[in-house]
Design an enzyme around this catalytic site. Structure first.
Site, PDB file in Angstrom:
ATOM      1  N   CYS A  76      19.043  11.981  29.889  1.00 50.33           N
ATOM      2  CA  CYS A  76      19.876  10.965  30.512  1.00 50.33           C
ATOM      3  C   CYS A  76      19.066   9.692  30.753  1.00 50.33           C
ATOM      4  O   CYS A  76      17.895   9.743  31.095  1.00 50.33           O
ATOM      5  CB  CYS A  76      20.493  11.390  31.835  1.00 50.33           C
ATOM      6  N   ARG A 102      14.924   9.486  25.153  1.00 49.61           N
ATOM      7  CA  ARG A 102      14.996  10.507  26.198  1.00 49.61           C
ATOM      8  C   ARG A 102      15.924  11.657  25.804  1.00 49.61           C
ATOM      9  O   ARG A 102      15.864  12.731  26.399  1.00 49.61           O
ATOM     10  CB  ARG A 102      15.487   9.885  27.519  1.00 49.61           C
ATOM     11  N   TRP A 133      22.878  13.422  28.628  1.00 44.92           N
ATOM     12  CA  TRP A 133      22.484  14.654  27.963  1.00 44.92           C
ATOM     13  C   TRP A 133      23.250  15.749  28.701  1.00 44.92           C
ATOM     14  O   TRP A 133      22.979  16.031  29.859  1.00 44.92           O
ATOM     15  CB  TRP A 133      20.973  14.850  28.071  1.00 44.92           C
ATOM     16  N   ASN A 170      21.716  10.662  36.703  1.00 42.20           N
ATOM     17  CA  ASN A 170      20.818  11.490  35.914  1.00 42.20           C
ATOM     18  C   ASN A 170      20.319  12.599  36.836  1.00 42.20           C
ATOM     19  O   ASN A 170      19.842  12.319  37.925  1.00 42.20           O
ATOM     20  CB  ASN A 170      19.647  10.600  35.433  1.00 42.20           C
ATOM     21  N   GLY A 171      20.473  13.861  36.423  1.00 45.22           N
ATOM     22  CA  GLY A 171      20.033  14.979  37.267  1.00 45.22           C
ATOM     23  C   GLY A 171      21.136  16.005  37.405  1.00 45.22           C
ATOM     24  O   GLY A 171      22.099  15.994  36.638  1.00 45.22           O
ATOM     25  N   GLU A 208       2.009  25.319  18.283  1.00 42.55           N
ATOM     26  CA  GLU A 208       2.393  23.912  18.232  1.00 42.55           C
ATOM     27  C   GLU A 208       2.939  23.536  16.853  1.00 42.55           C
ATOM     28  O   GLU A 208       3.951  22.834  16.748  1.00 42.55           O
ATOM     29  CB  GLU A 208       1.182  23.037  18.616  1.00 42.55           C
ATOM     30  N   LYS A 223       6.661  22.099  16.304  1.00 40.18           N
ATOM     31  CA  LYS A 223       6.897  20.797  15.655  1.00 40.18           C
ATOM     32  C   LYS A 223       7.905  20.970  14.526  1.00 40.18           C
ATOM     33  O   LYS A 223       8.851  20.217  14.397  1.00 40.18           O
ATOM     34  CB  LYS A 223       5.604  20.217  15.061  1.00 40.18           C
ATOM     35  N   GLU A 264      11.567  22.039  15.836  1.00 38.33           N
ATOM     36  CA  GLU A 264      12.307  21.095  16.684  1.00 38.33           C
ATOM     37  C   GLU A 264      12.828  19.894  15.905  1.00 38.33           C
ATOM     38  O   GLU A 264      13.877  19.358  16.231  1.00 38.33           O
ATOM     39  CB  GLU A 264      11.512  20.673  17.922  1.00 38.33           C
ATOM     40  N   HIS A 289       3.537  44.197  14.680  1.00 40.09           N
ATOM     41  CA  HIS A 289       4.306  44.943  15.683  1.00 40.09           C
ATOM     42  C   HIS A 289       5.753  44.477  15.700  1.00 40.09           C
ATOM     43  O   HIS A 289       6.323  44.210  16.761  1.00 40.09           O
ATOM     44  CB  HIS A 289       3.648  44.792  17.060  1.00 40.09           C
ATOM     45  N   LYS A 330      13.359  14.024  25.641  1.00 35.41           N
ATOM     46  CA  LYS A 330      11.916  13.790  25.766  1.00 35.41           C
ATOM     47  C   LYS A 330      11.435  14.140  27.167  1.00 35.41           C
ATOM     48  O   LYS A 330      10.363  14.698  27.352  1.00 35.41           O
ATOM     49  CB  LYS A 330      11.632  12.309  25.481  1.00 35.41           C
TER      50      LYS A 330
HETATM   51  C1  G6P Z   1      10.256  18.276  26.142  1.00 33.49           C
HETATM   52  C2  G6P Z   1       9.621  17.512  24.994  1.00 33.49           C
HETATM   53  C3  G6P Z   1       8.335  18.197  24.553  1.00 33.49           C
HETATM   54  C4  G6P Z   1       7.385  18.343  25.733  1.00 33.49           C
HETATM   55  C5  G6P Z   1       8.060  19.075  26.898  1.00 33.49           C
HETATM   56  C6  G6P Z   1       7.233  18.955  28.156  1.00 33.49           C
HETATM   57  O1  G6P Z   1      10.748  19.485  25.695  1.00 33.49           O
HETATM   58  O2  G6P Z   1      10.508  17.427  23.909  1.00 33.49           O
HETATM   59  O3  G6P Z   1       7.704  17.431  23.534  1.00 33.49           O
HETATM   60  O4  G6P Z   1       6.258  19.039  25.325  1.00 33.49           O
HETATM   61  O5  G6P Z   1       9.329  18.485  27.202  1.00 33.49           O
HETATM   62  O6  G6P Z   1       7.242  17.609  28.546  1.00 33.49           O
HETATM   63  P1  G6P Z   1       6.128  16.907  29.385  1.00 33.49           P
HETATM   64  O7  G6P Z   1       6.621  15.508  29.540  1.00 33.49           O
HETATM   65  O8  G6P Z   1       6.045  17.623  30.695  1.00 33.49           O
HETATM   66  O9  G6P Z   1       4.855  16.999  28.622  1.00 33.49           O
END
Ligand code: G6P
Length: 608
Positions: free
Chosen positions: A2, A27, A75, A101-102, A481, A485, A488, A504, A603
């Protein structure tokens, strides 16, 4: 997650609002809207979809005229992402217009109360409760109404309100969701984040929880929840608009991947002095470091992967037991935290709701909080005892890359600092590691040159349905990671496994042609991972080995090989993550995905 914008001035509000919303697109959102005070009161335009859809709607239906307005990207949490649930929402027969937002946790009980008083609800959102509640409390005094709303609701919010009989004012407040006020001349701004106002001003107020801002064209007054006026320092933004623009790259993600050498340099160089790690922000004395009981590491998403790497690195170098928790688990598992423990909180945005709650949990139990944060003066930064900023600049792409790299480097610094304080590494070793770290930016520069090769590799695998990643130790952390990547941004199903765990269960998913990335850079684990590579190969997998440049053992079993330069084992994650980011990027581009704004993602995740 949001985005909120607001404008009050002499110029036409709609373009400012739309422009601000575009700057907040990163965001994550699925509908958008604006509300503007015009000759005939407040006009609301909103739609599901992207801001481009909203602009289209404005072309067809007309753009609201007026110089005061609020805007929102939503969102969805309560109710589908459709036109009706999009913000702004109206309260009290349209007297109140509000964006939020929230999450309002007690919205059901409030909704019942308001319905009994005759309020009619048209959406499924929790936000509509806020709009009606504001109307319920409003009797000509907006500050009084806002204060009462804040005292009545539970949950998190950043909210901005237009009131029909107060056309020269916007009132806003926050709790657990970011909100800033941009200060102009004869005009003022509201936003969830600085990039939305940076075109107009560098002077901001960063609101704290339970604070209220009352904006007019000429003034901004700040109050606490009890309506007492408060005074805050003005925050001067030092970075510029270009830092939040694509700068010739096709996507922010590509730009941010390319920025990593600079990011790593900026994060490391101020903290390495004469061959020593010097972290001025860390207030722990050597004596206190010696006495640390356990280090609790809490984070979400990619930051949790950094935490997973941190456990291996800190335990290995500094001999301090580390526990890594997903923040969303830590906060509810009643963790055992002792006053001799410290908690390392890792967050790019500094606003992630679960991470913030985990911080508060650890703090409440007496642990000292050391955070690794990118966004200056964010809530996590402000609530920490010590903040070590990753100097990565604004990160716009939803999928993190440069902030991840910067976080890793802060972890290296902390591990060396702790190891030195505990007498586990010598001055000479510290100097050697520092020299090596200072070379990392240049080495990463070299890894980035693999781009054309990785682009071709992605073409080969672009139609895959499942992709697996395996690795052990630090290679496992990077496998996590790499897999995140990929999934997502390209929407390809992917999983990462500790290489030894694959058999397993998960190995049953490997079939003829399934791509498996095997990250194998840690010399002491290489043989073991090699065994796992053979296991998947025997079951028809296409193996892509990611190895140090001097290792040829995997060559015979790999269908494709990515080689990165060799540095000390604990620094390898900085090099292995880069090709995986680039590969994921090209896979997403190849599949026509919205690389910077993947579906359903945000984000900054400000709800739990
Ligand atoms: C969201 C983002 C990720 C990030 C995670 C934690 O899911 O898309 O890229 O790693 O939040 O966010 P932060 O701002 O706490 O690192």
């Amino acid at each position: 997650m949001c985005g909120i914008v607001g404008y009050i001035g002499e110029n036409s509000a709609s373009p400012v609002l739309i422009d601000g919303l575009k700057k907040l697109e990163y965001r994550g959102y699925d509908s958008a809207g604006i509300a503007v005070f015009g000759g005939e009161g407040v006009q609301v335009k909103k739609t599901k979809g992207r801001i481009a859809d909203l602009e289209q709607k404005l072309v067809i239906e007309g753009t609201p005229e007026g110089s005061v307005g609020i805007g929102h990207t939503r969102w969805a949490t309560h109710g589908a992402p459709d036109d009706l649930n999009a913000h702004p929402h109206r309260g009290g027969n349209g007297r109140i217009t509000l964006v939020h937002n929230g999450i309002i946790e007690n919205y059901i009980e409030l909704k019942i109360m308001l319905e009994q008083k005759g309020y009619k609800f048209v959406s499924q959102t929790d936000t509509e409760v806020l709009a009606h509640l504001f109307d319920f409390f409003y009797n000509g005094d907006s500050l009084e109404a806002m204060s009462n709303v804040m005292k009545t609701v539970r949950g998190s919010y950043a909210a901005a309100v237009l009131i029909d009989d107060r056309p020269d004012e916007i009132i806003a407040a926050r709790k657990d969701s970011p909100l800033i006020v941009g200060l102009g001349k004869g005009e003022n701004f509201l936003a969830s984040d600085i990039p939305a106002v940076l075109k107009y001003t560098r002077e901001c107020y960063l609101l704290d929880d339970n604070q209220i801002a009352l904006l007019t064209r000429e003034s901004v007054k700040l109050y606490n929840i009890n309506k007492q006026e408060i005074h805050k320092d003005i925050y001067h933004v030092t970075w510029d608009v270009e830092a939040a623009e694509k700068g010739g790259f096709d996507h922010f993600m590509k730009k941010e991947i390319a920025q990593q050498p600079g990011t790593v340099r900026d994060t490391l160089s101020p903290r390495i002095k004469n061959g020593s790690v010097v972290i001025d922000e860390l207030s722990l004395s050597d004596e206190e470091i010696k006495n640390i009981g356990t280090i609790h590491i809490v984070a979400c998403g990619s930051a949790w992967h950094v935490g997973t790497a941190a456990k291996y690195i800190i335990e290995h170098l500094a001999g301090i037991p580390c526990e890594v928790d997903l923040a969303s688990e830590f906060r509810y598992r009643n963790p055992i935290v002792r006053p001799s423990d410290i908690c390392i909180v890792i967050s790019q945005s500094g606003e992630t709701a679960d991470t913030l709650a985990a911080l508060r949990e650890a703090k409440g139990k007496g642990a000292k909080i050391v955070s690794i944060v990118n966004v200056v003066a964010s809530t996590i930064a402000r609530e920490s005892d010590d903040v070590i900023y990753t100097l990565a600049g604004p990160e716009i792409a939803v999928a993190t890359t440069k902030a991840f790299s910067a976080q890793l480097n802060v972890v290296y610094l902390l591990a060396i600092k702790f190891a030195k304080a505990r007498g586990l590494i010598s001055k000479e070793e510290e100097e050697k590691y520092c020299r090596e770290m200072l070379k990392l930016p240049e080495i990463i520069e070299g890894v980035l040159k693999m781009d054309p090769y990785l682009k071709e590799l992605a073409k080969k695998y672009v139609n895959s349905e499942n992709v697996f990643f395996i690795g052990r130790g630090l290679d496992y952390a990077i496998s996590l990671e790499g897999s995140l990547k990929l999934k997502e941004i390209s929407y390809i199903h992917s999983e990462a496994y500790a290489a030894g765990e694959l058999k397993h269960g998960t190995i049953s998913l490997i079939e003829e042609g399934t791509p498996v990335f095997a990250v194998a850079t840690q010399p002491d684990l290489l043989e073991k991972t090699l065994g796992n590579i053979k296991e998947v190969k025997a079951r028809g997998a296409k193996v892509i080995a990611l190895v140090g440049e001097n290792h040829t053992d995997a060559d015979e079993f790999a269908d494709d090989i990515i080689r990165v330069p060799e540095v000390s084992d604990f620094l390898m994650p900085s090099l292995t993550v880069v090709p995986l980011q680039i590969f994921a990027y090209y896979m997403a581009v190849g599949r026509g995905c919205d690389v910077d704004k993947p579906r359903n993602l945000a984000k900054s995740v400000t709800v739990e």
